[in-house]
Write an enzyme that holds these catalytic residues in place. Structure first.
Site, short mmCIF file in Angstrom:
data_model
loop_
_atom_site.label_atom_id
_atom_site.label_comp_id
_atom_site.label_asym_id
_atom_site.label_seq_id
_atom_site.Cartn_x
_atom_site.Cartn_y
_atom_site.Cartn_z
N GLU A 99 -44.13 26.17 -3.08
CA GLU A 99 -45.00 25.03 -3.44
C GLU A 99 -46.47 25.38 -3.16
OE1 GLU A 99 -43.28 21.76 -4.03
OE2 GLU A 99 -45.18 20.90 -4.62
N SER A 159 -39.56 17.57 -6.31
CA SER A 159 -39.87 19.00 -6.40
C SER A 159 -39.26 19.78 -5.24
CB SER A 159 -41.36 19.27 -6.54
OG SER A 159 -42.11 18.49 -5.66
N THR A 179 -48.86 13.29 8.73
CA THR A 179 -48.87 13.92 10.06
C THR A 179 -48.32 15.34 9.97
OG1 THR A 179 -46.78 12.77 10.35
CG2 THR A 179 -48.68 11.84 11.49
N ASP A 219 -41.10 17.67 3.41
CA ASP A 219 -40.19 17.39 2.29
C ASP A 219 -39.07 18.43 2.21
OD1 ASP A 219 -42.10 15.52 1.90
OD2 ASP A 219 -42.94 16.39 0.08
C1 GLA Z 1 -46.27 14.70 0.52
C2 GLA Z 1 -46.26 16.12 1.06
C3 GLA Z 1 -45.70 16.13 2.49
C4 GLA Z 1 -46.43 15.12 3.37
C5 GLA Z 1 -46.52 13.75 2.69
C6 GLA Z 1 -47.40 12.78 3.45
O1 GLA Z 1 -44.97 14.21 0.40
O2 GLA Z 1 -45.47 16.96 0.24
O3 GLA Z 1 -45.78 17.44 3.01
O4 GLA Z 1 -47.72 15.60 3.70
O5 GLA Z 1 -47.02 13.86 1.38
O6 GLA Z 1 -46.83 12.44 4.67
#
Ligand code: GLA
Length: 392
Positions: free
Chosen positions: A165, A133, A36, A177
């Site tokens: 990233e 990461s 999302t 993240d």
């Molecule tokens: C990875 C990406 C996040 C997010 C998730 C799925 O962790 O780095 O930004 O999109 O997948 O929710």
């Protein structure tokens, strides 16, 4: 690993420990709200007590020396050279990417980056979907900006980590993240709207229960996975919806009720399923956060299961290993919620398990998973910790 152990290790790598400062940045687990974030929707992650430590000291010759206690590759760069992502630099591309973004952030501040020796140590399993990461990016951003004497607000370091990233590593991830590892708070999850970055901390009161993370141990290559393909499918769906709902800026703006009115305009069946997942998942995050605030853990757990099933059937990012864990975990007594977490395609499952059933959970899930996949799962009973910070 505590600060003095890491300083000791720094001395072994660099031959001195005067002026060394120690920083920490956690990994994260997303409790609900998957795929999302890049759709401007809600996510509900929490920071872990597993993470990445960095011991760093300033230099005055513009050289940045990167070393890791986890990997053999050592890399040196100068802040005056053009930094590029190189295969042979392996893990060090993440801190290089952050350095490159820090230097680009402000012309005025760039001369403050006079060089550093930095040693990293991490205990987050790599490529398991727990944001090793992002953790490495945030600890680097915090360490280098602090050594330069700059107080960059954490939210700026979060955005900078995502840019590193996206631009340097070439993974088109969303903001979740970096936000979770930068802004985490002990015993709290964060309900975050990813387009506006409005968020609130929600206490995770799960007395009598534990959050258990299970690693499939199937490596999840995010860069070469179907991640970017899912993003484009969502973008294609959004374009069609916007023709009928012009106020919509992202799929995160669309309510389920609105979706019922426009779903028929998306003729492509795959795109329709992807979009349906995102819109329903968004509503699940809101419901789940409400259940948690009201201490209704059973209802919260039910949302977790629905989330997994939607990621399996509509978004199709689970795969055999994650589905096997889901099936096995769902059947264990005392496991009231379970789902994949992170991008999917391997990586980890997160489950909400009654404290006295945790050992039984591990045993039963282990047996069923090994029998079906021949891979060995690894369990982490996790605590929710703080976001990136300097350790004194
Ligand atoms: C990875 C990406 C996040 C997010 C998730 C799925 O962790 O780095 O930004 O999109 O997948 O929710």
């Amino acid at each position: 690993m505590n600060s003095s152990e890491l300083k000791h290790l720094f001395r072994e790598y660099f031959g001195y420990d005067d002026g060394v400062r120690v920083f920490f940045s956690p990994g994260r687990v997303n409790l609900i709200g998957e795929h999302t974030d890049y759709n401007g929707g809600y996510v509900f992650p929490a920071a872990l007590t597993y993470g990445t430590w960095a011991a760093a000291a300033p230099r005055d010759d513009s050289t940045y020396n990167f070393a890791s206690a986890n990997f053999p590759t050592r890399v040196s760069v100068s802040s005056s050279e053009k930094l590029t992502c190189k295969k042979e630099d392996d893990w060090a591309n993440y801190p290089k990417g952050v350095l490159s973004e820090l230097l680009a952030l402000s012309e005025k501040d760039a001369p403050m980056y006079t060089g550093a020796d930095i040693l990293f140590y991490g205990n987050i399993p790599n490529g398991a979907g727990l944001s090793s990461s992002a953790s490495l990016e945030l600890v680097t951003g915090l360490a280098f900006s602090s050594l330069a004497g700059l107080e960059i607000p954490m939210i700026e370091l979060v955005k900078l980590g995502q840019r590193a990233e996206n631009n340097f590593i070439g993974v088109n991830c969303g903001i979740m993240d970096q936000f979770a590892v930068g802004m985490g708070k002990e015993n709290h999850a964060m309900m975050l709207k990813c387009d506006t970055l409005d968020f609130q901390y929600v206490p995770v009161n799960i007395e009598g229960y534990k959050l258990v993370i299970t690693n499939t141990n199937k490596r999840r290559g995010l860069a070469d996975s179907k991640y970017n393909e899912r993003r484009s499918e969502c973008e294609a769906g959004l374009k069609i919806i916007q023709q009928h709902l012009p106020h919509v800026r992202s799929l995160g703006d669309v309510s389920y009720e609105e979706w019922m009115g426009v779903s028929r305009f998306i003729e492509n069946e795959t795109i329709r399923r992807r979009v349906k997942h995102v819109i329903a998942e968004n509503e699940r995050v809101l419901a789940a956060a409400k259940h948690l605030k009201e201490n209704d853990l059973l209802a919260f757990g039910k949302m977790m299961k629905q989330s997994h099933e939607s990621l399996r059937d509509l978004y199709e990012v689970t795969g055999f290993e994650l589905d096997t864990l889901y099936e096995a975990a769902s059947k264990v007594k005392g496991c009231i919620g379970t789902r994949m977490t992170g991008a999917g395609f391997g990586g980890c499952n997160v489950s909400l398990v009654k404290e006295e059933e945790v050992e039984n959970f591990k045993r039963e899930v282990f047996e069923k998973y090994v029998e079906k996949t021949s891979l060995h799962p690894v369990f982490y009973v996790c605590e929710i910790g703080d976001g990136a910070k300097e350790l004194i």
